[in-house]
Write a protein that holds these residues in place. Structure first.
Motif, PDB file in Angstrom:
ATOM      1  N   SER A  97       1.352  -1.341   0.035  1.00  0.00           N
ATOM      2  CA  SER A  97      -0.019   0.006   0.017  1.00  0.00           C
ATOM      3  C   SER A  97       1.119   0.613  -0.094  1.00  0.00           C
ATOM      4  O   SER A  97       1.894   1.047   0.459  1.00  0.00           O
ATOM      5  N   LEU A  98       0.371   2.133  -0.896  1.00  0.00           N
ATOM      6  CA  LEU A  98       1.149   4.099  -0.313  1.00  0.00           C
ATOM      7  C   LEU A  98      -0.015   4.646   0.270  1.00  0.00           C
ATOM      8  O   LEU A  98      -0.795   4.519  -0.636  1.00  0.00           O
ATOM      9  N   VAL A  99       0.121   5.342   0.972  1.00  0.00           N
ATOM     10  CA  VAL A  99      -0.309   6.439   2.182  1.00  0.00           C
ATOM     11  C   VAL A  99      -0.134   7.538   0.700  1.00  0.00           C
ATOM     12  O   VAL A  99       1.109   7.972   0.910  1.00  0.00           O
ATOM     13  N   VAL A 100      -1.555   8.374   0.647  1.00  0.00           N
ATOM     14  CA  VAL A 100      -1.022   9.668  -0.641  1.00  0.00           C
ATOM     15  C   VAL A 100      -1.771  10.925   0.349  1.00  0.00           C
ATOM     16  O   VAL A 100      -2.763  10.416   1.442  1.00  0.00           O
ATOM     17  N   GLU A 101      -1.043  11.783   0.190  1.00  0.00           N
ATOM     18  CA  GLU A 101      -1.193  13.245   0.869  1.00  0.00           C
ATOM     19  C   GLU A 101      -1.811  14.221  -0.230  1.00  0.00           C
ATOM     20  O   GLU A 101      -0.839  14.327  -1.176  1.00  0.00           O
ATOM     21  N   ASN A 102      -2.772  14.889  -0.308  1.00  0.00           N
ATOM     22  CA  ASN A 102      -3.312  15.334  -0.864  1.00  0.00           C
ATOM     23  C   ASN A 102      -2.475  17.350   0.153  1.00  0.00           C
ATOM     24  O   ASN A 102      -2.804  17.891   0.497  1.00  0.00           O
ATOM     25  N   VAL A 103      -1.598  17.698  -0.463  1.00  0.00           N
ATOM     26  CA  VAL A 103      -0.411  19.110   0.111  1.00  0.00           C
ATOM     27  C   VAL A 103      -0.082  19.916  -1.214  1.00  0.00           C
ATOM     28  O   VAL A 103      -0.690  19.900  -2.431  1.00  0.00           O
ATOM     29  N   TRP A 133      -1.795  15.247  -4.961  1.00  0.00           N
ATOM     30  CA  TRP A 133      -1.830  14.199  -4.310  1.00  0.00           C
ATOM     31  C   TRP A 133      -0.354  13.757  -4.295  1.00  0.00           C
ATOM     32  O   TRP A 133      -0.071  13.483  -6.110  1.00  0.00           O
ATOM     33  N   LEU A 134       0.620  13.376  -3.346  1.00  0.00           N
ATOM     34  CA  LEU A 134       1.905  12.816  -3.553  1.00  0.00           C
ATOM     35  C   LEU A 134       2.001  11.436  -2.007  1.00  0.00           C
ATOM     36  O   LEU A 134       1.550  11.261  -1.782  1.00  0.00           O
ATOM     37  N   ALA A 135       2.300  10.820  -3.521  1.00  0.00           N
ATOM     38  CA  ALA A 135       3.114   9.697  -2.084  1.00  0.00           C
ATOM     39  C   ALA A 135       3.925   9.879  -0.872  1.00  0.00           C
ATOM     40  O   ALA A 135       4.769  11.125  -1.126  1.00  0.00           O
ATOM     41  N   ASP A 136       2.863   9.396   0.486  1.00  0.00           N
ATOM     42  CA  ASP A 136       4.054   9.782   1.676  1.00  0.00           C
ATOM     43  C   ASP A 136       4.415   8.420   2.218  1.00  0.00           C
ATOM     44  O   ASP A 136       5.596   8.578   3.083  1.00  0.00           O
ATOM     45  N   GLN A 137       4.183   7.212   2.520  1.00  0.00           N
ATOM     46  CA  GLN A 137       4.544   5.759   2.505  1.00  0.00           C
ATOM     47  C   GLN A 137       3.845   4.898   1.662  1.00  0.00           C
ATOM     48  O   GLN A 137       3.110   5.633   1.041  1.00  0.00           O
ATOM     49  N   ARG A 138       4.562   4.111   2.352  1.00  0.00           N
ATOM     50  CA  ARG A 138       4.639   2.636   1.616  1.00  0.00           C
ATOM     51  C   ARG A 138       5.104   1.790   2.641  1.00  0.00           C
ATOM     52  O   ARG A 138       5.896   1.654   3.118  1.00  0.00           O
ATOM     53  N   TRP A 139       4.160   1.104   2.227  1.00  0.00           N
ATOM     54  CA  TRP A 139       3.550  -0.633   3.064  1.00  0.00           C
ATOM     55  C   TRP A 139       4.369  -1.582   2.434  1.00  0.00           C
ATOM     56  O   TRP A 139       3.093  -2.180   1.278  1.00  0.00           O
TER      57      TRP A 139
END
Length: 208
Positions: free
Chosen positions: A165-171, A180-186
């Motif tokens: 999974s990737l957590v993405v954030e709207n920054v 929307w950019l990727a912020d974490q990868r599980w």
């Protein structure tokens, strides 16, 4: 059909500023490249001996999924490349400032010692809203034929069904726009195994 679902986030690295995260993008801002130009340079279907085959529903072209796909492609691209210079040039356009500084900035440009190559297949499993500006995008990746370049007689991986999974954030990015950019990868994402594991294992049976 991909449904946006509300879910909690247990990641200890999640920003805890109580407001909308704002990404400072000095590397992207200093570049003459625009975000759209950077996106066009991401080899979303693979590059060289790495082929990425996507299994996506028609409604998967939402911004959250596109951001996660670019982040995932960047990760597998790094595994394939022996020169990371062009890859790291694009990183500030794909990831939040925090992820870039904590994970990517110190990697340099030397690239992979023994590149990982071969076809992979990626299926979108779900998108879960973690907040108004954050989402978790989960993929099933069939890495059965993904192997080291030095291995001239690769055998199929037994643990080929990989949930990630990737957590993405709207920054707000350095050009004043919100993206929307990727912020974490599980990788792997053990928390999603109960929900998606059986379907992922059943699906990940491809032949090159």
């Amino acid at each position: 059909m991909i449904t946006l679902m509300a879910a909690g986030c247990t990641d200890s690295e999640k920003p805890n500023n109580g407001g909308t995260p704002v990404a400072s993008r000095p590397s992207a801002a200093a570049s003459s490249m625009t975000f759209d130009e950077a996106y066009q340079q991401v080899p979303i279907d693979g590059v060289g001996d790495l082929k990425i085959n996507w299994d996506l529903p028609q409604e998967a072209d939402v911004d959250e999924v596109l951001a996660a796909r670019r982040g995932l492609t960047h990760a597998y691209w790094r595994s394939e490349a022996t020169d990371w210079t062009p890859i790291m040039t694009l990183a500030p356009f794909l990831f939040t400032e925090r992820y870039y500084q904590q994970v990517l900035a110190g990697l340099g440009s030397s690239g992979a010692g023994d590149p990982l190559i071969g076809p992979i297949w990626v299926k979108l499993m779900g998108v879960e809203k973690l907040g108004p500006d954050q989402a978790r995008v989960t993929f099933c990746t069939d890495i059965g034929w993904w192997h080291e370049a030095s291995n001239t007689n690769p055998q199929i991986r037994k643990d080929r069904a990989n949930l990630e999974s990737l957590v993405v954030e709207n920054v707000q990015t350095g050009d004043g726009e919100r993206r929307w950019l990727a912020d974490q990868r599980w990788n792997p994402d053990a928390d999603r195994k109960a929900k998606y594991g059986a379907d992922c294992t059943k699906w990940a049976q491809h032949q090159p």
